[in-house]
Design an enzyme around this catalytic site. Structure first.
Site, PDB file in Angstrom:
ATOM      1  CG  ASN A   1      95.870 124.968  69.411  1.00 18.85           C
ATOM      2  OD1 ASN A   1      95.248 124.448  68.486  1.00 18.85           O
ATOM      3  ND2 ASN A   1      97.108 124.613  69.727  1.00 18.85           N
TER       4      ASN A   1
ATOM      5  CG  ASP B   1     103.268 129.036  82.302  1.00 24.11           C
ATOM      6  OD1 ASP B   1     104.311 128.505  81.901  1.00 24.11           O
ATOM      7  OD2 ASP B   1     103.125 130.275  82.353  1.00 24.11           O
TER       8      ASP B   1
ATOM      9  CE1 TYR C   1     107.506 138.224  72.188  1.00 24.19           C
ATOM     10  CE2 TYR C   1     108.045 140.409  71.366  1.00 24.19           C
ATOM     11  CZ  TYR C   1     107.435 139.601  72.305  1.00 24.19           C
ATOM     12  OH  TYR C   1     106.746 140.171  73.358  1.00 24.19           O
TER      13      TYR C   1
HETATM   14  P1  NAD Z   1     107.227 135.700  80.491  1.00 21.93           P
HETATM   15  O1  NAD Z   1     108.227 135.014  79.644  1.00 21.93           O
HETATM   16  O2  NAD Z   1     107.564 135.993  81.913  1.00 21.93           O
HETATM   17  O3  NAD Z   1     105.858 134.896  80.496  1.00 21.93           O
HETATM   18  C1  NAD Z   1     105.408 134.106  79.436  1.00 21.93           C
HETATM   19  C2  NAD Z   1     104.764 132.850  80.019  1.00 21.93           C
HETATM   20  O4  NAD Z   1     104.276 132.035  78.952  1.00 21.93           O
HETATM   21  C3  NAD Z   1     105.754 131.997  80.817  1.00 21.93           C
HETATM   22  O5  NAD Z   1     105.183 131.623  82.048  1.00 21.93           O
HETATM   23  C4  NAD Z   1     105.985 130.784  79.911  1.00 21.93           C
HETATM   24  O6  NAD Z   1     106.354 129.633  80.628  1.00 21.93           O
HETATM   25  C5  NAD Z   1     104.639 130.686  79.223  1.00 21.93           C
HETATM   26  N1  NAD Z   1     104.681 129.973  77.954  1.00 21.93           N
HETATM   27  C6  NAD Z   1     105.550 130.151  76.939  1.00 21.93           C
HETATM   28  N2  NAD Z   1     105.269 129.304  75.928  1.00 21.93           N
HETATM   29  C7  NAD Z   1     104.183 128.599  76.316  1.00 21.93           C
HETATM   30  C8  NAD Z   1     103.407 127.577  75.707  1.00 21.93           C
HETATM   31  N3  NAD Z   1     103.708 127.108  74.511  1.00 21.93           N
HETATM   32  N4  NAD Z   1     102.350 127.074  76.389  1.00 21.93           N
HETATM   33  C9  NAD Z   1     102.039 127.522  77.636  1.00 21.93           C
HETATM   34  N5  NAD Z   1     102.747 128.496  78.252  1.00 21.93           N
HETATM   35  C10 NAD Z   1     103.795 129.023  77.604  1.00 21.93           C
HETATM   36  O7  NAD Z   1     106.819 137.029  79.725  1.00 21.93           O
HETATM   37  P2  NAD Z   1     105.932 138.263  80.193  1.00 21.93           P
HETATM   38  O8  NAD Z   1     106.806 139.438  80.260  1.00 21.93           O
HETATM   39  O9  NAD Z   1     105.085 137.902  81.347  1.00 21.93           O
HETATM   40  O10 NAD Z   1     105.010 138.443  78.906  1.00 21.93           O
HETATM   41  C11 NAD Z   1     103.682 137.956  78.852  1.00 21.93           C
HETATM   42  C12 NAD Z   1     103.075 138.302  77.514  1.00 21.93           C
HETATM   43  O11 NAD Z   1     103.070 139.713  77.320  1.00 21.93           O
HETATM   44  C13 NAD Z   1     103.823 137.692  76.320  1.00 21.93           C
HETATM   45  O12 NAD Z   1     102.900 137.267  75.359  1.00 21.93           O
HETATM   46  C14 NAD Z   1     104.629 138.860  75.795  1.00 21.93           C
HETATM   47  O13 NAD Z   1     104.881 138.736  74.424  1.00 21.93           O
HETATM   48  C15 NAD Z   1     103.727 140.047  76.116  1.00 21.93           C
HETATM   49  N6  NAD Z   1     104.500 141.282  76.253  1.00 21.93           N
HETATM   50  C16 NAD Z   1     105.270 141.512  77.370  1.00 21.93           C
HETATM   51  C17 NAD Z   1     106.025 142.671  77.439  1.00 21.93           C
HETATM   52  C18 NAD Z   1     106.874 143.005  78.648  1.00 21.93           C
HETATM   53  O14 NAD Z   1     107.543 144.028  78.664  1.00 21.93           O
HETATM   54  N7  NAD Z   1     106.868 142.206  79.689  1.00 21.93           N
HETATM   55  C19 NAD Z   1     106.006 143.599  76.390  1.00 21.93           C
HETATM   56  C20 NAD Z   1     105.233 143.306  75.275  1.00 21.93           C
HETATM   57  C21 NAD Z   1     104.474 142.159  75.219  1.00 21.93           C
END
Ligand code: NAD
Ligand code: UDP
Length: 319
Positions: free
Chosen positions: A103, A37, A149
């Site tokens: 990647n 992360d 997004y």
């Molecule tokens: P979140 O923002 O809490 O978690 C995303 C994590 O990715 C964070 O810890 C962030 O620091 C990390 N991150 C971002 N860019 C990064 C990078 N370049 N390199 C390394 N780490 C990076 O979001 P979430 O709700 O936990 O979502 C997780 C995944 O699930 C995401 O891909 C999101 O698109 C997908 N998703 C979530 C939801 C939801 O309702 N929570 C719905 C649809 C899809």
């Protein structure tokens, strides 16, 4: 050395909301977990309780840059998920989905591993078909504020399927619908965190638009269970598969429920609806039922109770 039956599992975005729950669950199942992360939206607090676990490892790294590690499975979750966060640096949002996916797919190819992509219901955009089945191609604006997004995630799906067809790598694509629970970022601007915090502070509850738009909310434990089940399906099942709770609720009803459950004195205020805000969203989950034997089990009230307790704690001790 890994132990018998143990998988070495990489979780990108492991310090985020969903990722932190997934890491915890995989450790409970006896796996060796590498959390990668860059803390863009994730926090150390989310994984602080895992840091001393003998099979947990944390690596601060941005997945838009190459990563060389040895693992058996990859859950690719790295990407800011809330509209406020992903619109804060839209170019980086597209990059993490495109460069980051390339990647992680390249890593999977070298390792002959298996990779799961956290895709999203946003690939359907503002859907003209309701509820949304996996074979619906979506209604997405490619130049709006949500496009970084939506189109980023759509391109990631394209990359996953092209790597699968071209290089034969094992992929799983989950289309995740709105998920909520403890470890959500208090400032992420998503509706559940906003409403709960506003209610707990007796501040006005901000409804965007008239509140008639709908969402279907899935509790995080159900979602994590669905993701792990998907990873463990036979290799010939790639998805995409919808994961979400099909029980739909309007945003106005949600606000009223949260006010009631917190005993708040908050009043509702109406604000302008953001551009391209989907009017309705509800997953069809027949495929997940059939292929994963999965149905969400936690009712909204029960999940909200746990999430409210979490935010009460955040207000006391900070995030
Ligand atoms: P979140 O923002 O809490 O978690 C995303 C994590 O990715 C964070 O810890 C962030 O620091 C990390 N991150 C971002 N860019 C990064 C990078 N370049 N390199 C390394 N780490 C990076 O979001 P979430 O709700 O936990 O979502 C997780 C995944 O699930 C995401 O891909 C999101 O698109 C997908 N998703 C979530 C939801 C939801 O309702 N929570 C719905 C649809 C899809
Ligand atoms: N929303 C709202 N008030 C808020 C935050 C969000 O009315 O304080 C609305 C938002 O406009 C959308 C819905 O709640 O219609 C869900 O928003 P969220 O950002 O949680 O997720 P989305 O499904 O839009 O990605």
């Amino acid at each position: 050395m890994k132990e018998l039956g143990q998988q070495r599992i990489l979780v990108t975005g492991g310090a985020g909301f969903l990722g932190s729950h997934l890491c915890e669950r995989l450790l409970k199942e006896g796996h060796d977990v590498l959390c990668v992360d860059n803390f863009y939206t994730g926090t150390r607090r989310n994984i602080a309780h895992l840091l001393d676990h003998p099979y947990f490892e944390l690596l601060r790294h941005d997945i838009t840059f190459p990563l060389y590690v040895e693992v058996d499975e990859i859950y690719n979750l790295a990407c800011p998920a809330s509209p406020i966060h992903y619109q804060n640096d839209p170019v980086q949002t597209t990059k993490v989905n495109v460069h980051g996916s390339i990647n992680m797919l390249g890593l999977t190819k070298r390792l002959k591993a298996k990779i799961l992509q956290a895709s999203t219901s946003e690939v359907y955009g503002d859907p003209s078909i309701h509820p949304q089945p996996e074979n619906y191609w979506g209604n997405v604006n490619c130049i709006g504020p949500r496009s970084c997004y939506d189109e980023g995630k759509r391109c990631a799906e394209t990359l996953f399927f092209d790597y699968h067809r071209q290089h034969g790598i094992k992929i799983k694509v989950a289309r995740i619908f709105n998920t909520y629970g403890p470890n959500m970022h208090p400032d992420d601007g998503r509706v559940i965190s906003n409403f709960i915090l506003q209610a707990l502070r007796d501040e006005p509850i901000t409804i965007y638009g008239d509140g008639s738009q709908t969402r279907s909310f899935c509790y995080v434990d159900d979602m994590v269970d669905g993701l792990i089940r998907l990873m463990n399906t036979p290799d010939d099942f790639t998805g995409p598969v919808n994961l979400g709770n099909p029980i739909e609720i309007s945003i106005l009803e949600l606000a009223e429920k949260i006010i009631r459950m917190t005993g708040s004195k908050s009043k509702i205020t109406f604000k302008p609806l953001p551009a391209d805000d989907p009017k309705q969203r509800q997953p069809l989950i027949e495929l997940a039922k059939e292929k994963l034997g999965w149905t969400p089990e936690v009712p909204l009230e029960e999940g909200l109770k746990k999430t409210i307790a979490y935010f009460e704690d955040v207000l006391k001790v900070g995030h």
